[in-house]
Motif scaffolding. Structure first.
Motif, PDB file in Angstrom:
ATOM      1  N   LEU A  82       5.553  -5.124 -18.661  1.00 53.43           N
ATOM      2  CA  LEU A  82       4.553  -4.122 -19.050  1.00 53.43           C
ATOM      3  C   LEU A  82       3.603  -3.813 -17.896  1.00 53.43           C
ATOM      4  CD1 LEU A  82       3.717  -5.311 -22.684  1.00 53.43           C
ATOM      5  CD2 LEU A  82       4.995  -3.258 -22.018  1.00 53.43           C
ATOM      6  N   LEU A  83       3.176  -4.860 -17.183  1.00 54.35           N
ATOM      7  CA  LEU A  83       2.276  -4.662 -16.052  1.00 54.35           C
ATOM      8  C   LEU A  83       2.969  -3.903 -14.928  1.00 54.35           C
ATOM      9  CD1 LEU A  83      -0.450  -5.074 -14.702  1.00 54.35           C
ATOM     10  CD2 LEU A  83       0.332  -7.350 -13.984  1.00 54.35           C
ATOM     11  N   TYR A  84       4.198  -4.289 -14.604  1.00 46.55           N
ATOM     12  CA  TYR A  84       4.943  -3.590 -13.551  1.00 46.55           C
ATOM     13  C   TYR A  84       5.159  -2.125 -13.919  1.00 46.55           C
ATOM     14  CZ  TYR A  84       6.187  -8.128 -11.429  1.00 46.55           C
ATOM     15  OH  TYR A  84       6.168  -9.362 -10.830  1.00 46.55           O
ATOM     16  N   ASP A  85       5.482  -1.876 -15.186  1.00 41.95           N
ATOM     17  CA  ASP A  85       5.684  -0.500 -15.637  1.00 41.95           C
ATOM     18  C   ASP A  85       4.404   0.310 -15.462  1.00 41.95           C
ATOM     19  OD1 ASP A  85       7.239   1.633 -17.054  1.00 41.95           O
ATOM     20  OD2 ASP A  85       5.659   1.340 -18.561  1.00 41.95           O
ATOM     21  N   TYR A  86       3.282  -0.281 -15.836  1.00 42.81           N
ATOM     22  CA  TYR A  86       1.985   0.392 -15.680  1.00 42.81           C
ATOM     23  C   TYR A  86       1.696   0.658 -14.196  1.00 42.81           C
ATOM     24  CZ  TYR A  86      -3.013   1.272 -15.770  1.00 42.81           C
ATOM     25  OH  TYR A  86      -4.254   1.839 -15.587  1.00 42.81           O
ATOM     26  N   MET A  87       1.894  -0.368 -13.376  1.00 44.08           N
ATOM     27  CA  MET A  87       1.636  -0.214 -11.942  1.00 44.08           C
ATOM     28  C   MET A  87       2.520   0.880 -11.344  1.00 44.08           C
ATOM     29  SD  MET A  87       1.319  -4.249 -10.907  1.00 44.08           S
ATOM     30  CE  MET A  87       1.202  -4.002  -9.133  1.00 44.08           C
ATOM     31  N   TYR A  88       3.778   0.901 -11.747  1.00 45.75           N
ATOM     32  CA  TYR A  88       4.708   1.907 -11.231  1.00 45.75           C
ATOM     33  C   TYR A  88       4.241   3.320 -11.609  1.00 45.75           C
ATOM     34  CZ  TYR A  88       8.896   4.608 -10.369  1.00 45.75           C
ATOM     35  OH  TYR A  88       9.765   5.553  -9.901  1.00 45.75           O
ATOM     36  N   ARG A  89       3.926   3.508 -12.898  1.00 45.44           N
ATOM     37  CA  ARG A  89       3.484   4.828 -13.349  1.00 45.44           C
ATOM     38  C   ARG A  89       2.198   5.255 -12.644  1.00 45.44           C
ATOM     39  NH1 ARG A  89       2.003   4.603 -18.338  1.00 45.44           N
ATOM     40  NH2 ARG A  89       2.464   2.452 -18.799  1.00 45.44           N
ATOM     41  N   ARG A  90       1.288   4.317 -12.430  1.00 50.30           N
ATOM     42  CA  ARG A  90       0.033   4.648 -11.746  1.00 50.30           C
ATOM     43  C   ARG A  90       0.274   4.990 -10.272  1.00 50.30           C
ATOM     44  NH1 ARG A  90      -4.284   6.446 -13.966  1.00 50.30           N
ATOM     45  NH2 ARG A  90      -5.769   5.113 -12.923  1.00 50.30           N
ATOM     46  N   LEU A  91       1.223   4.292  -9.635  1.00 48.81           N
ATOM     47  CA  LEU A  91       1.540   4.631  -8.242  1.00 48.81           C
ATOM     48  C   LEU A  91       2.167   6.016  -8.138  1.00 48.81           C
ATOM     49  CD1 LEU A  91       2.903   1.335  -6.649  1.00 48.81           C
ATOM     50  CD2 LEU A  91       0.769   2.523  -6.115  1.00 48.81           C
ATOM     51  N   VAL A  92       3.016   6.365  -9.095  1.00 43.89           N
ATOM     52  CA  VAL A  92       3.585   7.717  -9.115  1.00 43.89           C
ATOM     53  C   VAL A  92       2.460   8.738  -9.238  1.00 43.89           C
ATOM     54  CG1 VAL A  92       5.014   9.336 -10.442  1.00 43.89           C
ATOM     55  CG2 VAL A  92       5.847   7.007  -9.996  1.00 43.89           C
ATOM     56  N   GLU A  93       1.505   8.456 -10.132  1.00 36.09           N
ATOM     57  CA  GLU A  93       0.367   9.359 -10.320  1.00 36.09           C
ATOM     58  C   GLU A  93      -0.494   9.425  -9.055  1.00 36.09           C
ATOM     59  OE1 GLU A  93      -3.377  10.087 -13.393  1.00 36.09           O
ATOM     60  OE2 GLU A  93      -2.098   8.326 -13.660  1.00 36.09           O
ATOM     61  N   ALA A  94      -0.752   8.269  -8.448  1.00 37.87           N
ATOM     62  CA  ALA A  94      -1.549   8.244  -7.211  1.00 37.87           C
ATOM     63  C   ALA A  94      -0.856   9.053  -6.121  1.00 37.87           C
ATOM     64  CB  ALA A  94      -1.767   6.807  -6.746  1.00 37.87           C
ATOM     65  N   ASN A  95       0.458   8.932  -6.046  1.00 39.18           N
ATOM     66  CA  ASN A  95       1.221   9.662  -5.036  1.00 39.18           C
ATOM     67  C   ASN A  95       1.178  11.160  -5.313  1.00 39.18           C
ATOM     68  OD1 ASN A  95       2.893  10.251  -2.900  1.00 39.18           O
ATOM     69  ND2 ASN A  95       4.731   9.386  -3.813  1.00 39.18           N
ATOM     70  N   THR A  96       1.378  11.531  -6.562  1.00 39.93           N
ATOM     71  CA  THR A  96       1.387  12.948  -6.928  1.00 39.93           C
ATOM     72  C   THR A  96       0.036  13.599  -6.649  1.00 39.93           C
ATOM     73  OG1 THR A  96       2.985  12.481  -8.670  1.00 39.93           O
ATOM     74  CG2 THR A  96       1.801  14.560  -8.827  1.00 39.93           C
TER      75      THR A  96
END
Length: 126
Positions: A82-96
């Motif tokens: 769950l934490l990795y999934d959250y971190m991944y989605r947030r990194l995608v958002e940060a990148n976008t």
């Protein structure tokens, strides 16, 4: 040039001979490093640098997710997923969005996880 080749050979040998635990720590080092470099890219308004480093960080998190053993890991593995999934989605958002604040949030998680696994590794070695 020979020094560079020797360094590359040493680094590759270190990776190939490292324990699973040591490889995990190396990946966490890379995750923290790439998020920091992405933040620098944002600060420097170097979109390419930020993007490339966000992608590297995202790939490390995907590797963490792919290698989690959900059957053996139980609740800890589920929580990490769950934490990795959250971190991944947030990194995608940060990148976008090229959003430094989001990247710093994920960096905080990455540093905390890295410290936790470093401590576990130290205890394991004793």
């Amino acid at each position: 040039m020979n020094n560079l080749n020797a360094l590359n050979a040493y680094q590759q040998n270190s990776i190939f001979t490292a324990s699973k635990e040591k490889l995990l720590l190396m990946l966490y080092d890379g995750l923290v490093k790439f998020i920091r470099l992405a933040i620098v890219g944002i600060e420097e308004k170097d979109i390419k640098k930020a993007h490339e480093n966000f992608i590297k960080a995202q790939n490390i998190i995907l590797e963490f997710m792919a290698t989690l053993n959900m059957e053996v890991g139980g609740e800890i593995a589920k929580s990490l997923m769950l934490l990795y999934d959250y971190m991944y989605r947030r990194l995608v958002e940060a990148n976008t969005k090229k959003d430094k604040a989001i990247a710093e949030e994920v960096l905080g998680f990455a540093e905390e996880l890295k410290e936790t696994f470093e401590e576990a590794y130290r205890r394991l070695k004793k």
